[in-house]
Design a protein around this motif. Structure first.
Motif, PDB file in Angstrom:
ATOM      1  N   GLU A  13       0.837  -1.203   0.000  1.00 49.46           N
ATOM      2  CA  GLU A  13       0.000   0.000   0.000  1.00 49.46           C
ATOM      3  C   GLU A  13       0.872   1.252   0.000  1.00 49.46           C
ATOM      4  OE1 GLU A  13      -3.460   0.721  -0.417  1.00 49.46           O
ATOM      5  OE2 GLU A  13      -2.943  -1.198  -1.312  1.00 49.46           O
ATOM      6  N   GLY A  14       1.959   1.223   0.754  1.00 48.73           N
ATOM      7  CA  GLY A  14       2.902   2.345   0.736  1.00 48.73           C
ATOM      8  C   GLY A  14       3.501   2.544  -0.640  1.00 48.73           C
ATOM      9  N   TYR A  15       3.869   1.452  -1.291  1.00 48.94           N
ATOM     10  CA  TYR A  15       4.415   1.517  -2.644  1.00 48.94           C
ATOM     11  C   TYR A  15       3.388   2.106  -3.607  1.00 48.94           C
ATOM     12  CZ  TYR A  15       6.130  -0.122  -7.160  1.00 48.94           C
ATOM     13  OH  TYR A  15       6.547  -0.193  -8.465  1.00 48.94           O
ATOM     14  N   ARG A  16       2.129   1.687  -3.467  1.00 53.24           N
ATOM     15  CA  ARG A  16       1.077   2.228  -4.347  1.00 53.24           C
ATOM     16  C   ARG A  16       0.917   3.736  -4.146  1.00 53.24           C
ATOM     17  NH1 ARG A  16      -1.853  -2.756  -2.653  1.00 53.24           N
ATOM     18  NH2 ARG A  16      -1.655  -4.181  -4.406  1.00 53.24           N
ATOM     19  N   ARG A  17       1.010   4.176  -2.909  1.00 54.44           N
ATOM     20  CA  ARG A  17       0.878   5.623  -2.643  1.00 54.44           C
ATOM     21  C   ARG A  17       2.045   6.411  -3.236  1.00 54.44           C
ATOM     22  NH1 ARG A  17      -0.875   3.912   2.806  1.00 54.44           N
ATOM     23  NH2 ARG A  17      -3.134   3.917   2.720  1.00 54.44           N
ATOM     24  N   LEU A  18       3.228   5.795  -3.249  1.00 49.53           N
ATOM     25  CA  LEU A  18       4.405   6.467  -3.803  1.00 49.53           C
ATOM     26  C   LEU A  18       4.455   6.437  -5.331  1.00 49.53           C
ATOM     27  CD1 LEU A  18       7.133   5.171  -1.323  1.00 49.53           C
ATOM     28  CD2 LEU A  18       6.180   7.486  -1.458  1.00 49.53           C
ATOM     29  N   THR A  19       3.668   5.552  -5.945  1.00 47.66           N
ATOM     30  CA  THR A  19       3.733   5.388  -7.402  1.00 47.66           C
ATOM     31  C   THR A  19       2.344   5.448  -8.053  1.00 47.66           C
ATOM     32  OG1 THR A  19       3.657   2.987  -7.153  1.00 47.66           O
ATOM     33  CG2 THR A  19       5.855   4.008  -7.306  1.00 47.66           C
ATOM     34  N   PRO A  20       1.570   6.473  -7.787  1.00 48.12           N
ATOM     35  CA  PRO A  20       0.221   6.525  -8.367  1.00 48.12           C
ATOM     36  C   PRO A  20       0.243   6.626  -9.895  1.00 48.12           C
ATOM     37  CG  PRO A  20       0.777   8.626  -7.374  1.00 48.12           C
ATOM     38  CD  PRO A  20       1.870   7.655  -6.998  1.00 48.12           C
ATOM     39  N   HIS A  21       1.340   7.108 -10.463  1.00 43.09           N
ATOM     40  CA  HIS A  21       1.448   7.241 -11.915  1.00 43.09           C
ATOM     41  C   HIS A  21       1.476   5.881 -12.621  1.00 43.09           C
ATOM     42  CE1 HIS A  21       5.502   6.813 -10.319  1.00 43.09           C
ATOM     43  NE2 HIS A  21       5.853   6.318 -11.500  1.00 43.09           N
ATOM     44  N   LEU A  22       1.667   4.792 -11.877  1.00 38.37           N
ATOM     45  CA  LEU A  22       1.702   3.453 -12.478  1.00 38.37           C
ATOM     46  C   LEU A  22       0.318   2.818 -12.607  1.00 38.37           C
ATOM     47  CD1 LEU A  22       4.833   1.977 -10.656  1.00 38.37           C
ATOM     48  CD2 LEU A  22       4.690   2.999 -12.943  1.00 38.37           C
ATOM     49  N   ARG A  23      -0.719   3.502 -12.117  1.00 38.87           N
ATOM     50  CA  ARG A  23      -2.075   2.962 -12.147  1.00 38.87           C
ATOM     51  C   ARG A  23      -3.064   4.018 -12.641  1.00 38.87           C
ATOM     52  NH1 ARG A  23       0.894   0.918  -8.778  1.00 38.87           N
ATOM     53  NH2 ARG A  23       0.988   2.683  -7.388  1.00 38.87           N
ATOM     54  N   SER A  24      -4.224   3.541 -13.059  1.00 36.14           N
ATOM     55  CA  SER A  24      -5.273   4.477 -13.455  1.00 36.14           C
ATOM     56  C   SER A  24      -5.858   5.114 -12.186  1.00 36.14           C
ATOM     57  CB  SER A  24      -6.371   3.758 -14.239  1.00 36.14           C
ATOM     58  OG  SER A  24      -7.055   2.864 -13.381  1.00 36.14           O
ATOM     59  N   PRO A  57      12.311  -8.612  -4.414  1.00 36.44           N
ATOM     60  CA  PRO A  57      13.227  -8.229  -5.504  1.00 36.44           C
ATOM     61  C   PRO A  57      12.612  -7.226  -6.479  1.00 36.44           C
ATOM     62  CG  PRO A  57      13.232 -10.598  -5.215  1.00 36.44           C
ATOM     63  CD  PRO A  57      12.125 -10.053  -4.365  1.00 36.44           C
ATOM     64  N   VAL A  58      11.313  -7.318  -6.695  1.00 32.58           N
ATOM     65  CA  VAL A  58      10.631  -6.379  -7.594  1.00 32.58           C
ATOM     66  C   VAL A  58      10.700  -4.971  -7.009  1.00 32.58           C
ATOM     67  CG1 VAL A  58       8.422  -5.768  -8.663  1.00 32.58           C
ATOM     68  CG2 VAL A  58       9.115  -8.167  -8.513  1.00 32.58           C
ATOM     69  N   LEU A  59      10.388  -4.858  -5.716  1.00 34.10           N
ATOM     70  CA  LEU A  59      10.459  -3.550  -5.064  1.00 34.10           C
ATOM     71  C   LEU A  59      11.894  -3.037  -5.015  1.00 34.10           C
ATOM     72  CD1 LEU A  59       7.983  -4.062  -2.081  1.00 34.10           C
ATOM     73  CD2 LEU A  59       7.565  -2.831  -4.222  1.00 34.10           C
ATOM     74  N   GLY A  60      12.837  -3.938  -4.747  1.00 31.89           N
ATOM     75  CA  GLY A  60      14.249  -3.546  -4.722  1.00 31.89           C
ATOM     76  C   GLY A  60      14.715  -3.027  -6.072  1.00 31.89           C
ATOM     77  N   ALA A  61      14.329  -3.702  -7.129  1.00 29.95           N
ATOM     78  CA  ALA A  61      14.706  -3.265  -8.478  1.00 29.95           C
ATOM     79  C   ALA A  61      14.066  -1.927  -8.811  1.00 29.95           C
ATOM     80  CB  ALA A  61      14.306  -4.321  -9.504  1.00 29.95           C
ATOM     81  N   ALA A  62      12.828  -1.737  -8.385  1.00 29.52           N
ATOM     82  CA  ALA A  62      12.144  -0.463  -8.654  1.00 29.52           C
ATOM     83  C   ALA A  62      12.836   0.681  -7.918  1.00 29.52           C
ATOM     84  CB  ALA A  62      10.678  -0.556  -8.234  1.00 29.52           C
ATOM     85  N   LEU A  63      13.304   0.411  -6.715  1.00 36.35           N
ATOM     86  CA  LEU A  63      13.950   1.456  -5.920  1.00 36.35           C
ATOM     87  C   LEU A  63      15.347   1.789  -6.423  1.00 36.35           C
ATOM     88  CD1 LEU A  63      12.818   0.411  -2.339  1.00 36.35           C
ATOM     89  CD2 LEU A  63      11.993   2.351  -3.689  1.00 36.35           C
ATOM     90  N   ASN A  64      16.082   0.783  -6.903  1.00 37.57           N
ATOM     91  CA  ASN A  64      17.446   1.068  -7.348  1.00 37.57           C
ATOM     92  C   ASN A  64      17.584   1.185  -8.865  1.00 37.57           C
ATOM     93  OD1 ASN A  64      17.831  -1.477  -8.505  1.00 37.57           O
ATOM     94  ND2 ASN A  64      18.907  -2.308  -6.741  1.00 37.57           N
ATOM     95  N   GLY A  65      16.475   0.984  -9.601  1.00 36.89           N
ATOM     96  CA  GLY A  65      16.482   1.174 -11.052  1.00 36.89           C
ATOM     97  C   GLY A  65      17.186   0.087 -11.838  1.00 36.89           C
TER      98      GLY A  65
END
Length: 104
Positions: A13-24, A57-65
């Motif tokens: 939920e925290g990730y979703r709040r930080l990345t609203p541009h990834l969803r409609s 790992p998905v969240l880690g990759a998203a955070l470090n690019g």
């Protein structure tokens, strides 16, 4: 049959709040109560959850690019996820996604 995100994991939920541009703007994750409510309109329904620890790992990759750098860990964690979810189904509510099957 369809795939939907779940709402019960506070990290996701925290990730979703930080990345609203990834969803409609109208997208929202479902709760277990939402699934039960939908199922009440059908003769039979079921759901199976996926992606618990393997989200790390998905969240880690998203955070470090660095997409793909942690694929080996993700595959190992997916196997661990399945074993854990089969042994302790209640933790499924904390997964990222669920597959819902509704039958008329």
């Amino acid at each position: 049959m369809f795939l939907e995100p779940l709402i019960h994991n506070p990290i996701l939920e925290g990730y979703r709040r930080l990345t609203p541009h990834l969803r409609s703007p109208t997208e929202r994750a479902l709760s277990m109560a939402d699934i039960a409510w939908m199922g009440s309109y059908f003769r039979r329904y079921s759901h199976r959850e996926f992606i618990l620890l393997s989200i790390l790992p998905v969240l880690g990759a998203a955070l470090n690019g660095r997409q793909g750098a942690l694929d080996g860990w993700r595959q190992r964690l997916q196997r661990l996820d399945r074993a854990l979810l089969d042994a302790v189904p209640f933790v499924g509510r904390y997964c990222w996604e669920t597959v819902i099957v509704l039958e008329r």
